[in-house]
Motif scaffolding. Structure first.
Motif, PDB file in Angstrom:
ATOM      1  N   ALA A 183       0.822  -1.211   0.000  1.00  0.00           N
ATOM      2  CA  ALA A 183       0.000   0.000   0.000  1.00  0.00           C
ATOM      3  C   ALA A 183       0.855   1.260   0.000  1.00  0.00           C
ATOM      4  N   VAL A 184       1.821   1.315   0.902  1.00  0.00           N
ATOM      5  CA  VAL A 184       2.639   2.520   1.032  1.00  0.00           C
ATOM      6  C   VAL A 184       3.528   2.701  -0.194  1.00  0.00           C
ATOM      7  N   SER A 185       4.115   1.629  -0.676  1.00  0.00           N
ATOM      8  CA  SER A 185       4.993   1.722  -1.841  1.00  0.00           C
ATOM      9  C   SER A 185       4.239   2.200  -3.069  1.00  0.00           C
ATOM     10  N   ASN A 186       2.973   1.812  -3.187  1.00  0.00           N
ATOM     11  CA  ASN A 186       2.188   2.237  -4.344  1.00  0.00           C
ATOM     12  C   ASN A 186       2.017   3.753  -4.412  1.00  0.00           C
ATOM     13  N   ILE A 206       8.826  -9.336  -5.245  1.00  0.00           N
ATOM     14  CA  ILE A 206      10.276  -9.567  -5.165  1.00  0.00           C
ATOM     15  C   ILE A 206      10.990  -8.243  -4.892  1.00  0.00           C
ATOM     16  N   LEU A 207      10.550  -7.191  -5.572  1.00  0.00           N
ATOM     17  CA  LEU A 207      11.130  -5.864  -5.372  1.00  0.00           C
ATOM     18  C   LEU A 207      11.044  -5.439  -3.909  1.00  0.00           C
ATOM     19  N   LEU A 208       9.867  -5.590  -3.317  1.00  0.00           N
ATOM     20  CA  LEU A 208       9.670  -5.189  -1.924  1.00  0.00           C
ATOM     21  C   LEU A 208      10.469  -6.075  -0.971  1.00  0.00           C
ATOM     22  N   LYS A 209      10.593  -7.361  -1.311  1.00  0.00           N
ATOM     23  CA  LYS A 209      11.381  -8.281  -0.492  1.00  0.00           C
ATOM     24  C   LYS A 209      12.850  -7.876  -0.487  1.00  0.00           C
ATOM     25  N   TYR A 210      13.375  -7.548  -1.658  1.00  0.00           N
ATOM     26  CA  TYR A 210      14.777  -7.143  -1.752  1.00  0.00           C
ATOM     27  C   TYR A 210      15.013  -5.800  -1.069  1.00  0.00           C
ATOM     28  N   LEU A 211      14.040  -4.918  -1.153  1.00  0.00           N
ATOM     29  CA  LEU A 211      14.157  -3.623  -0.484  1.00  0.00           C
ATOM     30  C   LEU A 211      14.300  -3.817   1.022  1.00  0.00           C
ATOM     31  N   GLU A 310       9.778   2.085   3.145  1.00  0.00           N
ATOM     32  CA  GLU A 310      10.139   1.375   4.366  1.00  0.00           C
ATOM     33  C   GLU A 310       9.681   2.084   5.649  1.00  0.00           C
ATOM     34  N   THR A 311       9.915   3.385   5.734  1.00  0.00           N
ATOM     35  CA  THR A 311       9.665   4.073   7.008  1.00  0.00           C
ATOM     36  C   THR A 311       8.171   4.150   7.339  1.00  0.00           C
TER      37      THR A 311
END
Length: 498
Positions: A183-186, A206-211, A310-311
């Motif tokens: 939600a936040v990343s979007n 995968i992108l969010l996992k690696y982040l 992230e924050t």
């Protein structure tokens, strides 16, 4: 013959002793401090204080050092010396009063490798490049809705998607971290890339996992070892190498977005940050010092993506943690939501002034959650003094945010979750100067306004629709896990529709 062997043996021991003595003297001369330099604990040769820090909770170690050495002290990790500045007054002195002197970042071996050997992006760049890129980012994001009603509408639409995903759990237990990250990343994806991603998008997951993985490893012992001994660590196997592979993947993802934007760019109708940056590249051809290059576009976009995901998602996880542990606070928040908004109308930012208790709770979550326990390092541009100590030009400075958010001189009950820190005797919301989760001064988080809007709208939407609890017999942990950010340990929740 035996006499010769004895003398040879003595010579070898003497040589070894001389080498050790020479290294100790060389280490002392190299690392001796200037007169009136901030004090600190005795450092070991070569490694410094690397093994005397609780790497699971480094901010606890540094907080303890203030009791012995005061609010300005020094430590050394490997070859790198740094000065810690603690407490609201001293941190404000460094990053607000002396903002011009402590605006630049020191050299970082880790980020030099992440950023392909350049001082680029928005986080690590310095000088005119940083000033130009920060101004450009702020003005561009504002043009695309930052702080405006259009952005508020985008967040509200994302709130709807988030609530729908929670409803699909049908009252069962689930991990909220993945949903919050999506939600936040979007929101930042819409500003930077002009689009949002479905929560089931495999590549986005995968992108969010690696982040998350990169952020965790950066702040771990592996990131610290790389910063302290880059010449050795870059040749060794270990988890630290994942930092660079994760960032390579993230940068590649954004580079693909840039190529997609270049193919269908309309110069008269830029859609987002990437479009606007591409147009600006054409306006500044030949001015490489300003940072308008395709390589830097990828790095700046990456910085926005990392900081914008992230924050805020982590703060929402702490919101669930603290309100599940304090059900009376959850009930009071929901009572205020029902009174001001009701259970059907979507929240808006116009509601916030009428919801002082909810606003106070969100602020206290940010304070106690302590999302960024340390801070980004600064560097002294010239010789100066702090707290009566001499700070030489080029000194790395760490203004520790934990020491501000838990300063016993600023907060009535600093170690207790207490929303009344932000309320007066009449129950009205009170701003506190020592509330600095976004840092302060010239390097203050450029997404602070967006984060505040997201936190209010997501938070109110969640507790308007659901009552949250955790598994029977489970006590949620408030200690968390330290990486670059301070994240709750993984937990499951029940979301009961109200």
């Amino acid at each position: 013959m035996w006499l010769y062997d004895l003398l040879f043996s003595l010579d070898v021991k003497a040589i070894l002793l001389f080498i050790v003595f020479f290294l100790l003297v060389a280490n002392f001369l190299k690392n001796r401090n200037a007169e009136n330099y901030p004090p600190g604990p005795l450092a070991l040769p070569l490694v410094g204080h690397l093994f005397s820090v609780d790497l699971g909770r480094p901010h606890f170690t540094f907080t303890k050092l203030t009791k012995a050495y005061g609010n300005v002290f020094s430590i050394r990790f490997g070859r790198d010396k740094m000065v810690f500045v603690c407490g609201y007054k001293m941190v404000k002195e460094a990053i607000v009063t002396q903002a011009e002197n402590f605006v630049d970042r020191p050299y970082s071996p880790l980020f030099e490798r992440v950023y392909n050997g350049t001082s680029a992006g928005l986080f690590t760049s310095n000088g005119e490049t940083w000033k130009k890129q920060r101004r450009f980012a702020l003005s561009t994001l504002r043009n695309f809705g930052l702080g405006k009603s259009s952005m508020e509408q985008s967040i509200c639409e994302e709130c709807h998607h988030l609530l729908e995903e929670m409803e699909k759990e049908k009252g069962g237990a689930f991990h909220p971290a993945r949903l919050f990250n999506n939600a936040v990343s979007n929101i930042i994806c819409q500003l930077v890339m002009g689009r949002r991603f479905d929560y089931s998008d495999h590549n986005f997951q995968i992108l969010l996992k690696y982040l998350s993985g990169a952020m965790q490893l950066e702040g771990s012992i592996w990131g610290l070892l790389y910063e302290a001994f880059p010449g050795v660590m870059k040749h060794l196997p270990g988890p630290h190498n994942k930092i660079f592979s994760y960032y390579k993947y993230l940068e590649g993802f954004i580079s693909q977005e840039i190529q997609r934007h270049k193919k269908d760019l309309d110069p008269n109708n830029p859609r987002d940050y990437i479009d606007t940056f591409i147009l600006e590249m054409h306006n500044h051809q030949g001015e490489s010092n300003l940072g308008f290059s395709e390589a830097n576009l990828a790095l700046c976009s990456l910085d926005l993506f990392v900081a914008g995901t992230e924050t805020t998602s982590t703060t929402l996880l702490w919101a669930l943690t603290f309100l599940i542990k304090n059900p009376d606070v959850q009930e009071k928040v929901q009572a205020e939501i029902d009174r001001v908004i009701g259970q059907t109308r979507q929240p808006t930012m116009a509601d916030r002034p009428n919801m002082p208790y909810t606003d106070a709770v969100i602020h206290e979550i940010q304070r106690m959650g302590n999302i960024v326990p340390l801070n980004g390092l600064r560097m002294a541009a010239k010789d100066t003094t702090l707290g009566g100590y001499f700070i030489p030009k080029g000194t790395a400075l760490m203004p520790m945010l934990t020491s501000v958010l838990f300063d016993k001189n600023e907060w009535e009950t600093p170690d207790t979750f207490n929303p009344r820190h932000f309320l007066d005797a009449e129950g009205k919301f009170v701003r506190r100067e020592a509330f600095l989760p976004f840092s302060a001064g010239k390097r203050v988080c450029l997404g602070e306004g967006l984060a505040r809007m997201e936190l209010f709208l997501f938070f109110v939407s969640l507790f308007q629709k659901f009552t949250f609890s955790t598994l029977d017999g489970v006590e949620l942990d408030t200690e968390g896990v330290i990486g670059t950010t301070h994240v709750p340990k993984p937990f499951k929740v029940y979301a009961k529709a109200r």
